[in-house]
Design an enzyme around this catalytic site. Sequence first.
Site, PDB file in Angstrom:
ATOM      1  CB  VAL A 166      -0.967   0.003   1.210  1.00 56.98           C
ATOM      2  CG1 VAL A 166      -1.782   1.283   1.259  1.00 56.98           C
ATOM      3  CG2 VAL A 166      -1.887  -1.209   1.147  1.00 56.98           C
ATOM      4  CD  GLU A 211      -1.040 -10.471   3.440  1.00 57.42           C
ATOM      5  OE1 GLU A 211       0.206 -10.502   3.341  1.00 57.42           O
ATOM      6  OE2 GLU A 211      -1.731  -9.515   3.082  1.00 57.42           O
ATOM      7  CG  ASP A 228      -8.934  -8.504   6.976  1.00 53.18           C
ATOM      8  OD1 ASP A 228      -8.053  -7.629   7.118  1.00 53.18           O
ATOM      9  OD2 ASP A 228      -9.832  -8.427   6.112  1.00 53.18           O
ATOM     10  CE  LYS A 260     -10.709  -5.356   5.947  1.00 55.61           C
ATOM     11  NZ  LYS A 260     -10.595  -6.297   4.817  1.00 55.61           N
ATOM     12  N   GLY A 316      -6.074  -4.647  -2.257  1.00 54.17           N
ATOM     13  CA  GLY A 316      -5.194  -4.376  -3.396  1.00 54.17           C
ATOM     14  C   GLY A 316      -4.470  -3.060  -3.249  1.00 54.17           C
TER      15      GLY A 316
END
Length: 411
Positions: A12, A185, A196, A200, A298
């Site tokens: 990122v 990953e 994950d 969130k 992404g």
Amino acid sequence: MINVALMGHGVVGSGVAEILLGHKADIAKKAKEEICLKTILDLRDFEELPYRDLFTKDFASILQDDSIRVVVEVMGGVTFAYEYVKACLLAGKSVVTSNKELVAAKGHELLQIAEEKNVNFLFEASVGGGIPVLRPMAQCLSANRISEVVGILNGTTNFILTKMVTENMPFAQALSLAQKLGYAEKDPTADIEGHDSCRKICILAALAFGRHVYPEQVSTEGISTLSLTDVEYADRFNCVIKLIGRAKQTDGEHITADVYPALINRSFILSGVHDVFNAIVVRGDCVGDVMFYGRGAGKMPTASAVVADVIDCVKHLTARKYLYWEEGAPDYVVSTRSSQTRLYVRATNGHPASAAVAIAKAFGDDSIFTIKNNSSQEIVFITPPGQESALRQKIAGLTCLHDPVILRVID
Ligand code: HSE
């Protein structure tokens, strides 16, 4: 001109640098100010890059540089990220992060410091990658009382489940394809075990309902134990299996927050979200259902959300943005076991036909839909709606069912 520092030059971070450097003129027009990427913190060397002179290994050089007004944290993890972000906010710098683990663990504290210091702490990229969802929730939907947020929050698991549903691909093969394509990953635990998605849903719930939700408060199940058999049976019930993050207001004082694989009826909009796409449905009392959809992971989608936050910080250097929530509380998140649901049950039984009679006796024969599979000696059914704990108790009482797999159903 406003100077910006970037902490972390991974997937990122390199995208953020590319956008800040490559779209410089356009960004200056939008921000009404030139934004200059002054320093990049990373322990690695990047001698091949044209902007190699910007790199430093010394965090103090960023912290002590008063000309740096905005700092981007894309290092990941909590330990160093927390220490550095907190120090930057305390030093009066605005901070932008994509780090969901950090926001889910320390969001309230960092937002509070930002408020005290009259700077901004923004994290749009932490949920849904490039999908605008936090800012629209905090701003455009602010007239609503939100009753529920439910979504497909992880691209990797959605890709795996899509492959299982559409191509009958076993879980392990779909996971290895996701790794080959760069979605998952090398260590995919956080994705496939639901951690994950858990982080969130903590952030979405905190924003929707105004109080911090800690990952430990969220009951979290992943998809690693799902089998193709369940995927196939789900299809026969006109459902698809998705990994869901869901938070619901219960009585105004408490919420439920969970991550789990669920059967989604094909009539519900989330059933049509495939591959690496994410979608988040927000239910407001005035607006009804709103869905946010797009690429949830992404390099460039996530970097686009980070840079937009940088521009927002630069445009609001002397004003606070709208993001804030209160401290959490130990009893704030309650179990879904008292909520209404339907349950999918698959179990082995030597005599599926006689088990069907016992199931009908327990649940009533009109409202349950049963599949008897004599060849595999399995019985599969979906219960009528009821309180989850009561439904589970009835299932446990059916001694004819061996090793039942139980999943929730969302219509
Ligand atoms: N690994 C995540 C996903 C992206 O697959 O959705 C970052 O949250």
